[in-house]
Design an enzyme around this catalytic site. Sequence first.
Site, mmCIF file in Angstrom:
data_model
loop_
_atom_site.group_PDB
_atom_site.id
_atom_site.type_symbol
_atom_site.label_atom_id
_atom_site.label_comp_id
_atom_site.label_asym_id
_atom_site.label_seq_id
_atom_site.Cartn_x
_atom_site.Cartn_y
_atom_site.Cartn_z
ATOM 1 C CG ASN A 245 -1.759 1.202 1.381
ATOM 2 O OD1 ASN A 245 -1.840 2.014 0.469
ATOM 3 N ND2 ASN A 245 -2.403 1.354 2.536
ATOM 4 C CE LYS B 246 -0.372 3.386 4.740
ATOM 5 N NZ LYS B 246 -0.402 3.539 6.166
ATOM 6 C CG HIS C 20 -6.120 2.178 5.170
ATOM 7 N ND1 HIS C 20 -5.698 3.133 6.067
ATOM 8 C CD2 HIS C 20 -5.098 1.295 5.051
ATOM 9 C CE1 HIS C 20 -4.465 2.847 6.449
ATOM 10 N NE2 HIS C 20 -4.083 1.728 5.840
ATOM 11 C CD GLU D 230 -3.220 5.770 6.551
ATOM 12 O OE1 GLU D 230 -3.152 5.736 5.317
ATOM 13 O OE2 GLU D 230 -2.341 5.286 7.291
ATOM 14 C CD GLU E 54 -3.775 -2.254 7.540
ATOM 15 O OE1 GLU E 54 -2.621 -2.381 7.156
ATOM 16 O OE2 GLU E 54 -4.495 -1.299 7.200
ATOM 17 N N GLY F 245 1.987 2.484 10.908
ATOM 18 C CA GLY F 245 2.995 3.541 10.753
ATOM 19 C C GLY F 245 3.673 3.965 12.042
ATOM 20 C CB SER G 205 4.607 -1.341 12.308
ATOM 21 O OG SER G 205 4.201 -0.003 12.511
HETATM 22 P P1 PGA Z 1 2.400 0.545 7.716
HETATM 23 O O1 PGA Z 1 0.990 0.720 7.015
HETATM 24 O O2 PGA Z 1 2.997 -0.744 7.204
HETATM 25 O O3 PGA Z 1 3.189 1.751 7.319
HETATM 26 O O4 PGA Z 1 2.157 0.478 9.192
HETATM 27 C C1 PGA Z 1 0.137 -0.366 6.813
HETATM 28 C C2 PGA Z 1 -1.162 0.131 6.245
HETATM 29 O O5 PGA Z 1 -1.635 1.185 6.658
HETATM 30 O O6 PGA Z 1 -1.753 -0.509 5.357
#
Ligand code: PGA
Length: 258
Positions: free
Chosen positions: A10, A12, A95, A97, A167, A173, A213
């Site tokens: 992903n 983003k 997601h 976000e 998640e 993140g 992460s």
């Molecule tokens: P990350 O993001 O690996 O940077 O924690 C995962 C995600 O949001 O899909």
Amino acid sequence: MGKPKFIVANFKMNKTNREAEEFFKNLVSGIKTVNSEVAICPTFLCLENALSVCHKYGIKVGAQNCYFEDFGAFTGEVSAFMLSSIGVDYVILGHSERRNYFFETDDIINKKIKSVLKNNLKPIICIGETSSERKNGQEKEKIKAQIDFALKGILPRKFAEITIAYEPIWAIGTGQTVDPQKAEEIFSFIKNYLICTYGEDSVRNIRLLYGGSLNENNAKELLNIPNVDGGLIGGASLNLDKFMSILKGLESEGEEAK
Ligand code: PGA
């Protein structure tokens, strides 16, 4: 060798077209020996490029969002219908976000999932609890509610197209990951909940991913937890060396098991 894992990158809102193109070209030259199913989810702008470089090497391509109407006066949106028309395979939906920054509700996410399935695309549905929900022991309630909302009104024969990515929001993140024992408990809970609620035959092919992460140091352990079919990778997918090292680490697991 174990069942191939499903590894989803992903990006983003990262990488320009040119940066993404360079990534795709280097990825396809390094990926020939990899056994996992890989999907790359760049920004909308880079999808066509991803399709033309990656598809012929068996790498799948996904979008990070879509709208639920096929077309019309929805300024700024891109529909599942349009993504399907260019040959995209997957769409990440729900997601955290999107839920937090763009106020997507469970109802909107359910509509998007239906639209994605109607247009013969495969949804990767994200669920997970906040840190305060985790502290208050509410993570299972949250997971159940998000699964039920997401799958509301979807025919069980469509379930095989669905991937669910667990998640935990506090792990995205942040560099923090779920303790592997806890992850094992949560994934077995999700699997059992799906079986008890929707029936074993219907949910057999729903894939479950871990996200939050993941990196080259922890992926092998976390992605080999029972009931984990793969991973959704944000930050570590942006760096080709790290991403390849995650993929190769999963391969060496298979080699050792021979
Ligand atoms: P990350 O993001 O690996 O940077 O924690 C995962 C995600 O949001 O899909």
